[in-house]
Design a protein around this motif. Structure first.
Motif, PDB file in Angstrom:
ATOM      1  N   GLN A  96      32.104  43.274  28.939  1.00  0.00           N
ATOM      2  CA  GLN A  96      32.034  44.488  29.758  1.00  0.00           C
ATOM      3  C   GLN A  96      30.651  44.672  30.371  1.00  0.00           C
ATOM      4  OE1 GLN A  96      33.694  48.096  28.043  1.00  0.00           O
ATOM      5  NE2 GLN A  96      35.034  46.865  26.745  1.00  0.00           N
ATOM      6  N   ILE A  97      29.605  44.344  29.619  1.00  0.00           N
ATOM      7  CA  ILE A  97      28.242  44.451  30.140  1.00  0.00           C
ATOM      8  C   ILE A  97      28.034  43.463  31.280  1.00  0.00           C
ATOM      9  CG2 ILE A  97      25.810  44.029  29.582  1.00  0.00           C
ATOM     10  CD1 ILE A  97      26.418  45.318  26.813  1.00  0.00           C
ATOM     11  N   VAL A  98      28.513  42.243  31.101  1.00  0.00           N
ATOM     12  CA  VAL A  98      28.387  41.235  32.164  1.00  0.00           C
ATOM     13  C   VAL A  98      29.095  41.712  33.433  1.00  0.00           C
ATOM     14  CG1 VAL A  98      29.076  38.899  32.872  1.00  0.00           C
ATOM     15  CG2 VAL A  98      28.025  39.279  30.627  1.00  0.00           C
ATOM     16  N   LEU A  99      30.282  42.272  33.279  1.00  0.00           N
ATOM     17  CA  LEU A  99      31.006  42.786  34.451  1.00  0.00           C
ATOM     18  C   LEU A  99      30.226  43.911  35.128  1.00  0.00           C
ATOM     19  CD1 LEU A  99      34.694  42.738  33.146  1.00  0.00           C
ATOM     20  CD2 LEU A  99      33.615  41.176  34.783  1.00  0.00           C
ATOM     21  N   CYS A 100      29.635  44.799  34.334  1.00  0.00           N
ATOM     22  CA  CYS A 100      28.790  45.859  34.912  1.00  0.00           C
ATOM     23  C   CYS A 100      27.634  45.246  35.702  1.00  0.00           C
ATOM     24  CB  CYS A 100      28.228  46.768  33.819  1.00  0.00           C
ATOM     25  SG  CYS A 100      29.412  47.900  33.074  1.00  0.00           S
ATOM     26  N   PHE A 144      27.402  42.224  37.025  1.00  0.00           N
ATOM     27  CA  PHE A 144      27.920  41.533  38.214  1.00  0.00           C
ATOM     28  C   PHE A 144      28.294  42.515  39.318  1.00  0.00           C
ATOM     29  CE2 PHE A 144      29.592  37.265  36.319  1.00  0.00           C
ATOM     30  CZ  PHE A 144      28.299  36.886  36.044  1.00  0.00           C
ATOM     31  N   ASN A 145      28.783  43.692  38.916  1.00  0.00           N
ATOM     32  CA  ASN A 145      29.235  44.677  39.896  1.00  0.00           C
ATOM     33  C   ASN A 145      28.176  45.712  40.257  1.00  0.00           C
ATOM     34  OD1 ASN A 145      31.857  43.584  40.119  1.00  0.00           O
ATOM     35  ND2 ASN A 145      32.441  44.569  38.206  1.00  0.00           N
ATOM     36  N   GLY A 146      26.966  45.557  39.724  1.00  0.00           N
ATOM     37  CA  GLY A 146      25.885  46.493  40.022  1.00  0.00           C
ATOM     38  C   GLY A 146      26.117  47.869  39.444  1.00  0.00           C
ATOM     39  N   GLU A 147      26.853  47.932  38.338  1.00  0.00           N
ATOM     40  CA  GLU A 147      27.163  49.206  37.708  1.00  0.00           C
ATOM     41  C   GLU A 147      26.221  49.478  36.536  1.00  0.00           C
ATOM     42  OE1 GLU A 147      31.246  48.852  36.571  1.00  0.00           O
ATOM     43  OE2 GLU A 147      31.929  48.653  38.636  1.00  0.00           O
ATOM     44  N   HIS A 148      26.096  50.749  36.187  1.00  0.00           N
ATOM     45  CA  HIS A 148      25.261  51.182  35.065  1.00  0.00           C
ATOM     46  C   HIS A 148      25.900  50.738  33.753  1.00  0.00           C
ATOM     47  CE1 HIS A 148      22.607  53.715  32.713  1.00  0.00           C
ATOM     48  NE2 HIS A 148      23.671  54.219  32.106  1.00  0.00           N
ATOM     49  N   ALA A 188      26.885  54.004  25.310  1.00  0.00           N
ATOM     50  CA  ALA A 188      28.000  53.765  24.395  1.00  0.00           C
ATOM     51  C   ALA A 188      28.327  52.272  24.327  1.00  0.00           C
ATOM     52  CB  ALA A 188      29.232  54.548  24.847  1.00  0.00           C
ATOM     53  N   LEU A 189      28.258  51.600  25.459  1.00  0.00           N
ATOM     54  CA  LEU A 189      28.533  50.164  25.497  1.00  0.00           C
ATOM     55  C   LEU A 189      27.441  49.385  24.762  1.00  0.00           C
ATOM     56  CD1 LEU A 189      30.577  48.147  26.492  1.00  0.00           C
ATOM     57  CD2 LEU A 189      29.443  48.151  28.714  1.00  0.00           C
ATOM     58  N   LEU A 190      26.198  49.800  24.934  1.00  0.00           N
ATOM     59  CA  LEU A 190      25.094  49.143  24.221  1.00  0.00           C
ATOM     60  C   LEU A 190      25.193  49.391  22.717  1.00  0.00           C
ATOM     61  CD1 LEU A 190      22.135  49.809  26.658  1.00  0.00           C
ATOM     62  CD2 LEU A 190      23.261  47.615  26.185  1.00  0.00           C
ATOM     63  N   LYS A 191      25.635  50.577  22.326  1.00  0.00           N
ATOM     64  CA  LYS A 191      25.815  50.870  20.908  1.00  0.00           C
ATOM     65  C   LYS A 191      26.917  49.985  20.332  1.00  0.00           C
ATOM     66  CE  LYS A 191      26.625  54.289  17.445  1.00  0.00           C
ATOM     67  NZ  LYS A 191      26.643  55.621  17.006  1.00  0.00           N
ATOM     68  N   GLN A 192      27.992  49.830  21.085  1.00  0.00           N
ATOM     69  CA  GLN A 192      29.085  48.962  20.650  1.00  0.00           C
ATOM     70  C   GLN A 192      28.583  47.520  20.511  1.00  0.00           C
ATOM     71  OE1 GLN A 192      32.427  49.112  23.303  1.00  0.00           O
ATOM     72  NE2 GLN A 192      33.751  47.945  21.962  1.00  0.00           N
ATOM     73  N   LEU A 193      27.763  47.073  21.447  1.00  0.00           N
ATOM     74  CA  LEU A 193      27.207  45.723  21.387  1.00  0.00           C
ATOM     75  C   LEU A 193      26.307  45.568  20.159  1.00  0.00           C
ATOM     76  CD1 LEU A 193      26.966  42.976  22.906  1.00  0.00           C
ATOM     77  CD2 LEU A 193      24.881  43.903  23.922  1.00  0.00           C
ATOM     78  N   SER A 194      25.561  46.611  19.822  1.00  0.00           N
ATOM     79  CA  SER A 194      24.646  46.544  18.675  1.00  0.00           C
ATOM     80  C   SER A 194      25.399  46.369  17.362  1.00  0.00           C
ATOM     81  CB  SER A 194      23.765  47.790  18.616  1.00  0.00           C
ATOM     82  OG  SER A 194      24.504  48.909  18.164  1.00  0.00           O
ATOM     83  N   GLN A 195      26.671  46.682  17.348  1.00  0.00           N
ATOM     84  CA  GLN A 195      27.475  46.558  16.140  1.00  0.00           C
ATOM     85  C   GLN A 195      28.179  45.209  16.058  1.00  0.00           C
ATOM     86  OE1 GLN A 195      29.827  50.088  16.664  1.00  0.00           O
ATOM     87  NE2 GLN A 195      28.216  51.411  15.891  1.00  0.00           N
ATOM     88  N   THR A 196      27.850  44.299  16.965  1.00  0.00           N
ATOM     89  CA  THR A 196      28.427  42.959  16.973  1.00  0.00           C
ATOM     90  C   THR A 196      27.536  42.044  16.151  1.00  0.00           C
ATOM     91  OG1 THR A 196      29.306  43.329  19.198  1.00  0.00           O
ATOM     92  CG2 THR A 196      29.177  41.053  18.452  1.00  0.00           C
TER      93      THR A 196
END
Length: 159
Positions: A110-114, A116-120, A124-132
């Motif tokens: 999801q972060i890569v897609l953001c 690639f698409n120039g999105e913020h 919440a997504l970074l927090k989810q990534l931190s739990q990986t």
């Protein structure tokens, strides 16, 4: 210094050299430097493997979006798969192979897609990534950033 600090410091130096090689589109050096990452660290997927997987995933995804895939990126991924079988665990080797096919864990995808698409990229997504994994999420993200560096056309950048 503690073992994790030594690992972090050493991996930082390796990835700094890898960044410079990728920025200059020196894929031969990038392969040589990346070999030092494979199997580096502890855990089911060592930190170095997570970095390499992030790079490979970006290279694969960028090539899929391109009308003419960059053979340097294809060759880099092929080398990493071949080396991973020899230098890291079977789990990590399979993870790197999947990354070379553009597969990523969901938060990182999801972060890569953001990106690639120039999105913020939200907190919440970074927090989810931190739990990986213990550090796998952010190690993979470091690889994604390095992979994006390897897709920049240096001749077309603005100084």
């Amino acid at each position: 210094p503690s073992f994790p600090q030594v690992i972090s410091h050493t991996l930082w130096h390796i990835t700094r050299d890898l960044y410079n090689a990728l920025l200059q589109q020196d894929f031969d050096s990038a392969v040589t430097i990346s070999e030092k990452c494979l199997g580096f660290g502890d855990g089911l997927t060592p930190a170095g493997d997570d970095v390499i997987a992030g790079i490979c995933a970006v290279f694969s995804l960028v090539n899929r979006m391109s009308t003419q895939p960059d053979m340097n990126r294809v060759n880099y991924c092929e080398h990493m798969v071949q080396l991973a079988v020899k230098l890291t665990s079977i789990v990590s080797a399979a993870f790197i192979r999947a990354a070379c096919e553009g597969e990523l864990n969901d938060p990182l995808r999801q972060i890569v897609l953001c990106l690639f698409n120039g999105e913020h990229v939200g907190d919440a997504l970074l927090k989810q990534l931190s739990q990986t994994g213990h550090t796998s999420g952010f190690d993979g993200l470091a690889g994604v950033v390095l992979g994006l560096t390897g897709t920049i056309n240096v001749e077309n950048t603005v100084n």
